[in-house]
Design a protein around this motif. Structure first.
Motif, PDB file in Angstrom:
ATOM      1  N   UNK A 103       4.958  10.207  -6.984  1.00 33.63           N
ATOM      2  CA  UNK A 103       6.329  10.363  -7.489  1.00 33.63           C
ATOM      3  C   UNK A 103       6.434   9.777  -8.895  1.00 33.63           C
ATOM      4  N   UNK A 104       6.520  10.660  -9.881  1.00 28.26           N
ATOM      5  CA  UNK A 104       6.558  10.236 -11.283  1.00 28.26           C
ATOM      6  C   UNK A 104       7.764   9.343 -11.569  1.00 28.26           C
ATOM      7  N   UNK A 105       8.913   9.675 -11.038  1.00 34.36           N
ATOM      8  CA  UNK A 105      10.107   8.868 -11.284  1.00 34.36           C
ATOM      9  C   UNK A 105       9.958   7.460 -10.710  1.00 34.36           C
ATOM     10  N   UNK A 106       9.419   7.358  -9.506  1.00 31.98           N
ATOM     11  CA  UNK A 106       9.190   6.046  -8.890  1.00 31.98           C
ATOM     12  C   UNK A 106       8.164   5.248  -9.688  1.00 31.98           C
ATOM     13  N   UNK A 107       7.140   5.925 -10.164  1.00 32.98           N
ATOM     14  CA  UNK A 107       6.093   5.279 -10.961  1.00 32.98           C
ATOM     15  C   UNK A 107       6.672   4.728 -12.265  1.00 32.98           C
ATOM     16  N   UNK A 108       7.458   5.531 -12.940  1.00 30.57           N
ATOM     17  CA  UNK A 108       8.070   5.086 -14.200  1.00 30.57           C
ATOM     18  C   UNK A 108       9.042   3.931 -13.978  1.00 30.57           C
ATOM     19  N   UNK A 109       9.799   3.999 -12.889  1.00 35.18           N
ATOM     20  CA  UNK A 109      10.728   2.911 -12.569  1.00 35.18           C
ATOM     21  C   UNK A 109       9.965   1.623 -12.279  1.00 35.18           C
ATOM     22  N   UNK A 110       8.864   1.720 -11.561  1.00 35.97           N
ATOM     23  CA  UNK A 110       8.053   0.533 -11.269  1.00 35.97           C
ATOM     24  C   UNK A 110       7.438  -0.033 -12.550  1.00 35.97           C
ATOM     25  N   UNK A 111       6.969   0.849 -13.418  1.00 29.59           N
ATOM     26  CA  UNK A 111       6.418   0.398 -14.694  1.00 29.59           C
ATOM     27  C   UNK A 111       7.470  -0.384 -15.474  1.00 29.59           C
ATOM     28  N   UNK A 112       8.652   0.169 -15.572  1.00 31.16           N
ATOM     29  CA  UNK A 112       9.737  -0.490 -16.309  1.00 31.16           C
ATOM     30  C   UNK A 112      10.079  -1.842 -15.681  1.00 31.16           C
ATOM     31  N   UNK A 172       0.817  -1.181   0.000  1.00 32.67           N
ATOM     32  CA  UNK A 172       0.000   0.000   0.000  1.00 32.67           C
ATOM     33  C   UNK A 172       0.873   1.261   0.000  1.00 32.67           C
ATOM     34  N   UNK A 173       1.943   1.226   0.754  1.00 31.10           N
ATOM     35  CA  UNK A 173       2.842   2.380   0.788  1.00 31.10           C
ATOM     36  C   UNK A 173       3.470   2.620  -0.580  1.00 31.10           C
ATOM     37  N   UNK A 174       3.807   1.533  -1.280  1.00 30.91           N
ATOM     38  CA  UNK A 174       4.376   1.684  -2.616  1.00 30.91           C
ATOM     39  C   UNK A 174       3.391   2.367  -3.553  1.00 30.91           C
ATOM     40  N   UNK A 175       2.124   1.984  -3.498  1.00 32.76           N
ATOM     41  CA  UNK A 175       1.116   2.612  -4.369  1.00 32.76           C
ATOM     42  C   UNK A 175       0.991   4.100  -4.081  1.00 32.76           C
ATOM     43  N   UNK A 176       1.044   4.479  -2.835  1.00 32.13           N
ATOM     44  CA  UNK A 176       0.988   5.910  -2.494  1.00 32.13           C
ATOM     45  C   UNK A 176       2.194   6.651  -3.058  1.00 32.13           C
ATOM     46  N   UNK A 177       3.360   6.012  -2.951  1.00 29.56           N
ATOM     47  CA  UNK A 177       4.582   6.638  -3.475  1.00 29.56           C
ATOM     48  C   UNK A 177       4.503   6.758  -4.991  1.00 29.56           C
ATOM     49  N   UNK A 178       4.042   5.702  -5.663  1.00 32.05           N
ATOM     50  CA  UNK A 178       3.924   5.743  -7.121  1.00 32.05           C
ATOM     51  C   UNK A 178       2.903   6.778  -7.562  1.00 32.05           C
ATOM     52  N   UNK A 179       1.863   6.974  -6.764  1.00 29.00           N
ATOM     53  CA  UNK A 179       0.832   7.955  -7.091  1.00 29.00           C
ATOM     54  C   UNK A 179       1.375   9.374  -7.022  1.00 29.00           C
TER      55      UNK A 179
END
Length: 67
Positions: free
Chosen positions: A10-19, A1-8
């Protein structure tokens, strides 16, 4: 859940997770099909990963800034 909040938020974290998710999905597909994936299947995997991550982000309000 904390990761989803961070991805929501932080664009860089979101893009890194997508990759990361795309890489994992492609590796699994390559392993399952003898070492290669067609361009069409690669595009399907990327679209599937994007759709899944967007659905997760919508719950936390982060999908508007990422396509």
């Amino acid at each position: 859940m904390a990761d989803l909040r961070r991805w929501a938020s932080d664009v860089d974290a979101r893009n890194a997770e997508f990759r990361h998710r795309v890489d994992e999905a492609l590796d699994a597909e390559i392993d399952a099909h003898g070492g290669w994936v067609t361009d069409g299947r690669r595009a399907e995997i990327i679209d599937d990963v994007r759709a899944h991550l967007l659905n997760q982000l919508r719950r936390f309000g982060g999908a508007e800034t990422w396509r």
